[in-house]
Design a protein around this motif. Structure first.
Motif, short mmCIF file in Angstrom:
data_model
loop_
_atom_site.label_atom_id
_atom_site.label_comp_id
_atom_site.label_asym_id
_atom_site.label_seq_id
_atom_site.Cartn_x
_atom_site.Cartn_y
_atom_site.Cartn_z
N ALA A 35 -11.43 -0.89 5.99
CA ALA A 35 -10.66 -0.51 6.94
C ALA A 35 -10.64 0.97 6.66
O ALA A 35 -10.25 1.80 6.87
CB ALA A 35 -9.45 -1.25 7.23
N GLY A 36 -9.90 0.42 4.94
CA GLY A 36 -9.21 2.38 4.59
C GLY A 36 -10.79 3.74 5.18
O GLY A 36 -9.64 5.00 5.17
N HIS A 37 -11.46 3.81 4.61
CA HIS A 37 -13.01 4.34 4.90
C HIS A 37 -13.01 4.42 6.11
O HIS A 37 -12.58 5.80 6.85
CB HIS A 37 -14.16 3.77 4.35
N GLU A 38 -12.56 3.49 6.89
CA GLU A 38 -12.52 3.83 8.81
C GLU A 38 -11.14 4.54 9.17
O GLU A 38 -11.67 5.70 9.99
CB GLU A 38 -12.91 2.94 9.25
N MET A 39 -10.38 4.02 8.59
CA MET A 39 -9.12 4.94 9.16
C MET A 39 -8.91 5.86 9.06
O MET A 39 -7.54 6.64 9.49
CB MET A 39 -8.13 3.21 9.39
N GLY B 75 -10.18 7.77 5.74
CA GLY B 75 -11.04 8.49 4.63
C GLY B 75 -10.95 8.28 3.11
O GLY B 75 -11.46 8.89 2.55
N ILE B 76 -10.26 7.23 3.34
CA ILE B 76 -10.21 7.02 1.89
C ILE B 76 -11.03 5.64 1.11
O ILE B 76 -10.60 4.64 1.94
CB ILE B 76 -8.54 6.49 1.20
N SER B 77 -10.23 5.75 0.02
CA SER B 77 -10.54 4.36 -0.76
C SER B 77 -10.16 3.48 -1.90
O SER B 77 -9.45 4.36 -3.19
CB SER B 77 -12.29 4.77 -2.05
N LEU B 78 -9.39 2.57 -1.55
CA LEU B 78 -7.89 2.50 -2.19
C LEU B 78 -9.27 1.50 -3.42
O LEU B 78 -8.26 1.11 -4.50
CB LEU B 78 -8.26 0.82 -1.12
N LEU B 79 -10.01 1.22 -3.42
CA LEU B 79 -10.56 0.67 -4.81
C LEU B 79 -10.65 1.64 -6.03
O LEU B 79 -10.12 1.31 -6.82
CB LEU B 79 -12.66 0.00 -4.46
N GLU B 80 -10.75 2.52 -5.35
CA GLU B 80 -10.68 3.99 -6.41
C GLU B 80 -9.02 4.19 -6.62
O GLU B 80 -8.83 4.17 -7.55
CB GLU B 80 -10.88 5.24 -5.58
N LYS B 81 -7.82 3.66 -6.21
CA LYS B 81 -6.88 3.45 -6.27
C LYS B 81 -6.13 2.29 -6.57
O LYS B 81 -5.43 2.74 -7.18
CB LYS B 81 -5.95 3.95 -4.80
N GLY B 82 -7.06 2.13 -7.27
CA GLY B 82 -6.48 0.62 -8.18
C GLY B 82 -6.53 -0.92 -7.34
O GLY B 82 -6.52 -1.42 -7.87
N LEU B 83 -7.11 -0.66 -6.94
CA LEU B 83 -6.16 -1.82 -5.64
C LEU B 83 -7.57 -2.61 -6.25
O LEU B 83 -8.77 -3.04 -5.81
CB LEU B 83 -6.50 -1.87 -4.03
N THR B 84 -6.56 -4.35 -6.35
CA THR B 84 -7.49 -5.12 -6.40
C THR B 84 -7.78 -6.80 -5.59
O THR B 84 -6.16 -6.81 -5.29
CB THR B 84 -7.43 -6.22 -8.35
N LEU C 84 0.70 -1.15 0.01
CA LEU C 84 0.16 0.03 -0.43
C LEU C 84 0.85 1.17 0.23
O LEU C 84 0.47 2.72 -0.98
CB LEU C 84 -0.80 -0.32 0.90
N VAL C 85 1.84 0.70 0.36
CA VAL C 85 3.20 2.15 0.65
C VAL C 85 3.62 2.29 -1.02
O VAL C 85 3.49 3.21 -1.10
CB VAL C 85 4.48 2.07 1.83
N ARG C 86 4.33 1.33 -1.26
CA ARG C 86 5.17 1.04 -3.10
C ARG C 86 4.12 2.47 -3.69
O ARG C 86 4.57 2.70 -4.60
CB ARG C 86 5.53 0.23 -2.95
N GLU C 87 3.09 1.15 -3.74
CA GLU C 87 2.26 1.48 -4.78
C GLU C 87 1.01 2.47 -5.30
O GLU C 87 0.57 2.45 -5.71
CB GLU C 87 1.66 -0.17 -5.68
N TYR C 88 0.97 2.45 -3.83
CA TYR C 88 -0.72 3.21 -3.78
C TYR C 88 -0.81 4.50 -2.55
O TYR C 88 -1.44 5.14 -2.77
CB TYR C 88 -2.08 2.64 -2.89
N GLY C 89 1.19 5.19 -2.28
CA GLY C 89 1.64 6.26 -2.25
C GLY C 89 0.66 6.40 -0.69
O GLY C 89 0.81 7.42 0.03
N LEU C 90 0.95 5.86 0.10
CA LEU C 90 0.32 5.45 1.78
C LEU C 90 1.12 5.79 2.75
O LEU C 90 2.56 5.07 1.93
CB LEU C 90 -0.51 4.70 1.74
N PRO C 91 0.97 6.40 3.68
CA PRO C 91 2.00 6.72 4.44
C PRO C 91 2.39 5.49 5.01
O PRO C 91 0.94 4.57 5.40
CB PRO C 91 1.03 7.79 5.60
N PHE C 92 2.74 4.60 5.82
CA PHE C 92 3.91 3.37 6.15
C PHE C 92 2.66 3.18 7.29
O PHE C 92 1.71 2.71 7.56
CB PHE C 92 4.65 3.14 6.43
N ASN D 265 -1.92 1.16 9.41
CA ASN D 265 -3.40 1.02 10.59
C ASN D 265 -4.34 0.40 9.81
O ASN D 265 -5.61 -0.46 10.36
CB ASN D 265 -4.31 2.49 11.55
N ILE D 266 -4.35 0.19 9.08
CA ILE D 266 -5.44 -0.13 7.73
C ILE D 266 -5.21 -1.66 7.33
O ILE D 266 -6.97 -2.19 7.87
CB ILE D 266 -5.40 0.14 5.88
#
Length: 493
Positions: free
Chosen positions: A408-412, A414-423, A376-384, A389-390
């Motif tokens: 968990a992304g929404h809860e922790m 407020g983001i959608s990892l689906l929209e970022k391309g996670l499969t 999630l850090v390398r490919e989707y740009g999230l802080p570690f 936490n997610i």
């Protein structure tokens, strides 16, 4: 009947058997008897070279010492009427060649520098033997690492599944630990291999002795300097026991893992029957007894070190008889450590590792979750910390799927990892133990290519260490050959 020739002048009366036994160091002195013979030979050669003893007397003594060298030290020399083996051998020489010749050998030396020299000779032999056994063990671990560079297994922290690794990575961890043990022992050898001979009681001697000659004939690298320190210093023994205590700590840790791995709960390894025992009442049992005894002997060695430290800590300069009580602890620690390394090597070499079972456990307990957070850090740009936490919240839900990670992304955060391309496929690959191991492609990691590099490096280090052992053994052997040759010339052979 043999008697203690040392007591004759100053002291009267015979000791009781009880007192003789109490004062005697004969039980421990069996280990330095051959060393004492070499010390006698070297001292005689030096006395003769310095013209401190006549040729006729030197010839008689050389012939007698050679007979002991060839045929063995007479058992009478170990009689407890003598306080120690040094007096015992001198008594046998006097009995064989007479006091006129035999009584001259102790000129310009004391039992103080004599015993210190003998101890160092024996300890250096023991260090080289243990280093050789360590090399064998390290070679076994490197060979097994080659076989298991792709064997995925769970790694643990706090005895909990942590992250996947490989069996090769695990084995090489112990190889590096044992390599450092070899470094410590090899370094201790340099301080062990210094000759105290010639320090006499503690203030050296007024005779024109040649300490460099005896040093060379006994295969020592250097002289012990200050004569007071030379006879009373036992830090070489403490250092050796300290290094062995550290080594046995690693041995004990390894044994603890083998015991756990061989249990019915884990089933990572099957130890050869040779190293196991069964129960006297439960016929189904196969107990890892060698590993358990070895784990216990780590305490034995540590206890020997502690006892030796306590023996020395309150002693003033220079020689005190208390030092005699240190020697059995030294031999005890060395003996248990040496035997343990030899047995551990065989136990590992014959062990059968269960690859399938290790792989089966490698992703248990969400042990691949860290790689998903890293993804999630390398490919989707999230802080570690956000990714941590997610994934942690997804684990809390009981499973890691695209749905639980998205929630968990929404809860922790407020983001959608689906929209970022996670499969779901990307999550599956991130959680695959083999993929996780392959991603750890940095020096010291478990990725197969890194392990291959590590094996090459560790093999080179081991080869260098073995060369050092051979060189030191050769130096000692050449000194012995020269010393025996001198004795034969002096004896007229």
């Amino acid at each position: 009947m043999r008697h203690d020739q040392i007591r004759e002048g100053r002291l009267s009366g015979d000791r009781s058997t009880q007192i003789a036994h109490y004062l005697s160091s004969m039980e421990a002195d069996h280990k330095i008897a051959s060393a004492d013979l070499f010390v006698d030979m070297a001292h005689l050669a030096m006395l003769s070279r310095q013209e401190l003893i006549g040729d006729d007397h030197a010839k008689l003594l050389a012939a007698a010492l050679l007979r002991m060298y060839t045929d063995g030290i007479p058992k009478e020399a170990f009689d407890e009427r003598f306080e120690d083996i040094h007096a015992g051998i001198e008594g046998e020489l006097i009995a064989e060649v007479g006091k006129e010749a035999g009584g001259r050998l102790h000129l310009a030396r004391s039992r103080n520098d004599e015993v210190a020299t003998c101890l160092r000779i024996r300890v250096r032999e023991d260090i080289l033997r243990i280093l050789t056994s360590l090399s064998s063990l390290r070679g076994v671990l490197i060979h097994l690492a080659e076989e298991h560079s792709g064997t995925v297994m769970p790694g643990f922290t706090h005895l909990q599944h942590a992250q996947p690794t490989t069996l090769a990575h695990h084995l090489l961890a112990y190889e590096e630990a044992f390599s450092r043990d070899a470094e410590r022992l090899s370094d201790a050898y340099r301080r062990v291999n210094r000759s105290p001979l010639g320090a006499a009681a503690f203030a050296s001697t007024g005779f024109p002795i040649d300490r460099d000659l005896t040093k060379k004939l006994l295969g020592f690298d250097e002289l012990s300097g200050n004569s007071m320190d030379a006879v009373s210093g036992r830090d070489f023994a403490l250092e050796t026991l300290s290094a062995l205590t550290v080594m046995m700590t690693a041995v004990s840790r390894f044994c603890e893992e083998l015991i756990l791995w061989s249990s019915a709960f884990v089933r990572f390894v099957d130890l050869d029957d040779m190293y196991c025992s069964t129960s006297s009442i439960m016929p189904q049992k196969k107990n890892p007894d060698c590993a358990e005894i070895m784990r216990g002997h780590a305490g034995t060695v540590a206890g020997a070190f502690q006892a030796a430290v306590i023996c020395v800590k309150g002693l003033p300069m220079s020689y005190n008889r208390d030092l005699q009580t240190l020697t059995p602890h030294l031999w005890n620690g060395i003996s248990h450590a040496s035997a343990s390394i030899e047995i551990l090597s065989g136990m590992i070499q014959t062990a059968l590792f269960n690859r399938e079972r290790m792989l089966e456990e490698s992703d248990k307990g969400f042990s691949t979750a860290t790689e998903l957070a890293d993804t999630l850090v390398r490919e989707y740009g999230l802080p570690f910390r956000t990714a941590h936490n997610i994934v942690g919240r997804a684990v809390r839900s009981g499973e890691i799927t695209l749905a639980t990670v998205e929630e968990a992304g929404h809860e922790m955060a407020g983001i959608s990892l689906l929209e970022k391309g996670l499969t779901e496929e990307r999550i599956r690959r991130a959680l695959d133990p083999s993929e996780v191991v392959a991603a750890k492609n940095v020096p010291g990691g478990p990725a197969e290519g890194v392990i291959r590099d590590a094996i090459r490096l560790r093999s080179r280090v081991l080869a260098d260490d073995n060369e050092m052992i051979i060189m030191r053994e050769r130096t000692i052997k050449m000194a012995e050959e020269e010393l025996v040759s001198m004795m034969r010339r002096m004896a007229g052979e």
